[in-house]
Motif scaffolding. Sequence first.
Motif, short mmCIF file in Angstrom:
data_model
loop_
_atom_site.label_atom_id
_atom_site.label_comp_id
_atom_site.label_asym_id
_atom_site.label_seq_id
_atom_site.Cartn_x
_atom_site.Cartn_y
_atom_site.Cartn_z
N GLU A 70 0.83 -1.20 0.00
CA GLU A 70 0.00 0.00 0.00
C GLU A 70 0.87 1.26 0.00
O GLU A 70 0.51 2.26 -0.64
CB GLU A 70 -0.91 0.00 1.23
CG GLU A 70 -2.03 -1.01 1.19
CD GLU A 70 -3.14 -0.59 0.24
OE1 GLU A 70 -3.78 0.43 0.52
OE2 GLU A 70 -3.35 -1.29 -0.78
N LEU A 123 -5.83 1.81 9.28
CA LEU A 123 -7.10 1.36 8.73
C LEU A 123 -8.29 1.94 9.47
O LEU A 123 -9.43 1.81 9.03
CB LEU A 123 -7.19 -0.17 8.80
CG LEU A 123 -6.25 -0.98 7.91
CD1 LEU A 123 -6.38 -2.46 8.21
CD2 LEU A 123 -6.56 -0.72 6.44
N ARG A 156 -5.86 8.34 3.80
CA ARG A 156 -5.66 7.98 2.40
C ARG A 156 -6.86 7.25 1.83
O ARG A 156 -7.19 7.38 0.64
CB ARG A 156 -4.39 7.13 2.25
CG ARG A 156 -4.08 6.66 0.83
CD ARG A 156 -2.67 6.18 0.69
NE ARG A 156 -1.72 7.29 0.86
CZ ARG A 156 -1.32 8.06 -0.14
NH1 ARG A 156 -1.75 7.86 -1.38
NH2 ARG A 156 -0.46 9.03 0.08
N ARG A 157 -7.54 6.47 2.65
CA ARG A 157 -8.68 5.68 2.19
C ARG A 157 -10.01 6.42 2.31
O ARG A 157 -11.06 5.83 2.16
CB ARG A 157 -8.72 4.34 2.94
CG ARG A 157 -7.49 3.50 2.63
CD ARG A 157 -7.26 2.34 3.57
NE ARG A 157 -5.95 1.76 3.30
CZ ARG A 157 -4.81 2.16 3.86
NH1 ARG A 157 -4.82 3.13 4.76
NH2 ARG A 157 -3.66 1.61 3.53
N VAL A 165 -9.21 -6.79 4.40
CA VAL A 165 -8.62 -6.15 3.22
C VAL A 165 -8.45 -7.14 2.07
O VAL A 165 -8.27 -6.71 0.92
CB VAL A 165 -7.26 -5.51 3.57
CG1 VAL A 165 -7.44 -4.44 4.63
CG2 VAL A 165 -6.24 -6.54 4.01
N ALA A 198 -11.18 4.43 7.96
CA ALA A 198 -12.02 3.85 6.91
C ALA A 198 -12.85 2.68 7.41
O ALA A 198 -13.65 2.13 6.64
CB ALA A 198 -11.17 3.40 5.73
N THR A 199 -12.68 2.30 8.67
CA THR A 199 -13.42 1.15 9.18
C THR A 199 -14.25 1.52 10.40
O THR A 199 -15.45 1.78 10.28
CB THR A 199 -12.45 0.01 9.54
OG1 THR A 199 -11.42 0.51 10.43
CG2 THR A 199 -11.78 -0.55 8.29
N TRP A 201 -14.04 -5.23 0.67
CA TRP A 201 -13.19 -4.09 0.97
C TRP A 201 -13.18 -3.04 -0.14
O TRP A 201 -13.48 -1.87 0.11
CB TRP A 201 -11.79 -4.57 1.30
CG TRP A 201 -10.80 -3.49 1.63
CD1 TRP A 201 -9.65 -3.20 0.95
CD2 TRP A 201 -10.84 -2.57 2.73
NE1 TRP A 201 -8.98 -2.16 1.56
CE2 TRP A 201 -9.68 -1.76 2.65
CE3 TRP A 201 -11.75 -2.35 3.76
CZ2 TRP A 201 -9.42 -0.74 3.56
CZ3 TRP A 201 -11.48 -1.34 4.69
CH2 TRP A 201 -10.33 -0.55 4.58
N PRO A 202 -12.87 -3.39 -1.40
CA PRO A 202 -12.91 -2.36 -2.45
C PRO A 202 -14.32 -1.81 -2.66
O PRO A 202 -14.48 -0.63 -2.97
CB PRO A 202 -12.38 -3.08 -3.70
CG PRO A 202 -12.51 -4.53 -3.40
CD PRO A 202 -12.36 -4.68 -1.93
N SER A 213 -16.20 6.59 -0.70
CA SER A 213 -15.69 7.70 -1.50
C SER A 213 -16.85 8.50 -2.12
O SER A 213 -16.85 9.74 -2.09
CB SER A 213 -14.77 7.16 -2.60
OG SER A 213 -14.36 8.19 -3.47
N LEU A 263 -14.79 0.85 0.00
CA LEU A 263 -14.04 2.07 -0.27
C LEU A 263 -14.68 2.90 -1.37
O LEU A 263 -14.71 4.13 -1.30
CB LEU A 263 -12.59 1.72 -0.63
CG LEU A 263 -11.75 1.10 0.49
CD1 LEU A 263 -10.33 0.85 0.00
CD2 LEU A 263 -11.74 1.99 1.73
#
Length: 497
Positions: free
Chosen positions: A166, A317, A288-289, A363, A320-321, A368-369, A376, A372
């Motif tokens: 990452e 993490l 960043r996420r 992850v 974002a979680t 996960w994707p 976003s 995100l």
Amino acid sequence: MHQRSSVGELAERLRRDLDRYPPGGKLPSSRALVEQFRVSPVTVSRALAQLAAEGLVVTRPGAGAFRARPRATETPAGDTSWQEVALSADGAPDLVPRTVDASGVTVSLAAPPPGVLEFNGGYPHPSLQPERAMAAALARAGRRPGAWGRPPLEGLPELREWFAREIGGSVTAAEVLIAAGGQSALATALRALAPPGAPVLVESPTYPGMLALARAAGLRPVPVPVDPDGVRPALLADAFRASGARVFVCQPLFQNPTGAVLAADRRTEVLRIAREAGAFVIEDDFVRRLAHADAGPLPRPLAADDPDGVVVHVGSLTKATSPSFRVSALAARGPVLERLRAIQVVDSFFVPRPLQEAALELVGSPAWPRHLRALSAELKVRRDIMTAALARHLPELALPHVPSGGYHLWLRLPDGTGGASRAFGSGGESALTAAGLRAGVALTPGRPYFSAEPPAPHLRLSFAAVAGTADITEGVRRLRVACDEVLPAKTPRRPLP
């Protein structure tokens, strides 16, 4: 009704009703409470657990909940006044006072009272968290062979490898340590890189939790101003020369609180200036996420372009979680890595293996994707709704920069204009914050984000901590009410950029 607020409300109603039962008397069954108050069984269970934690009720599996009996004797309060001497008169006075003001941190962690909209939150609302994916990951992790055993002190190799990928560049898994959240990683880095009494360069404004960490370690924060392109290199070089500092802490991506991204030409300048000063750069890559859907390609972490070991990278993490998903990484190269490792082992041994295994499961899952991408898109929608509402209802609050990542906006309050200067002078932020609570919206004043005198009054507004977009619009309306209370008269309206 949101689960958290309904738990508190039910606990308060049960607390008021306790006098109806004698000590040791049985309360109504959980089923009866569900029917009486029209809440879920989970809400009843959590409300009873809250009262049990307060010592008001006793729960007995299979039997129910009972009013607690009063304690036979109360232990007399001790005299702790001796600690004031012990903590401040040790025969070798600290070069820098080590008293800790955590108010700038707790304001973003504490839940507001019921009915108050949370514009001061430091984490996304539960509806934006991947709760199902985290629960599934934790369940799978718990079934892994050896999941409850002792992990390697540096962290699971697979998780270290994931963080190294990452970060990018030439960073390897051997240069990564797994830490218990970004705050813990920052504390380890500061202790490793600077002795008590030393100066440490910080962005101005910056994250209050980092300022509190520095002061708790006996360090002296020295501010370096930022603008919409990040820290100003010429001022950074001046600060290194003037202070003799050997550490600079920065957030190059979506800086907290300004949302600035360090410009491409400044990235190389910052590393060059630090290298010439013989100094380390602690890179806090905390969101960043949480890039917005319109952010475009993100710049790589500074650590990815640092072959000389100038950068100590912190990535997490958690944002974002969930606030409770405290898994982060410390990355460094050279002799400093062993010092970081030693301090972390002494402080905390290791991050619990089940949490590391759950992070790997999360992850590595298709969820996960997807999470995100959804996060976003939602953050962009919320940002746009808040900026539009501010432009419509509060154009006198200046918004110098609209960020393309993160979860908040940084507003400059009016100054030097009629009644506004009186309202937002000394103590004005506090007055507005108090008025906001009366109007039903929790705000974050800007003063804790500055390590020295601030250039102007500010306000940080989070658009991610509330339940939905309707709450954002309503919260801005309540902020308008608060401003009207604090200001003797509305200041001349200025459009947002």
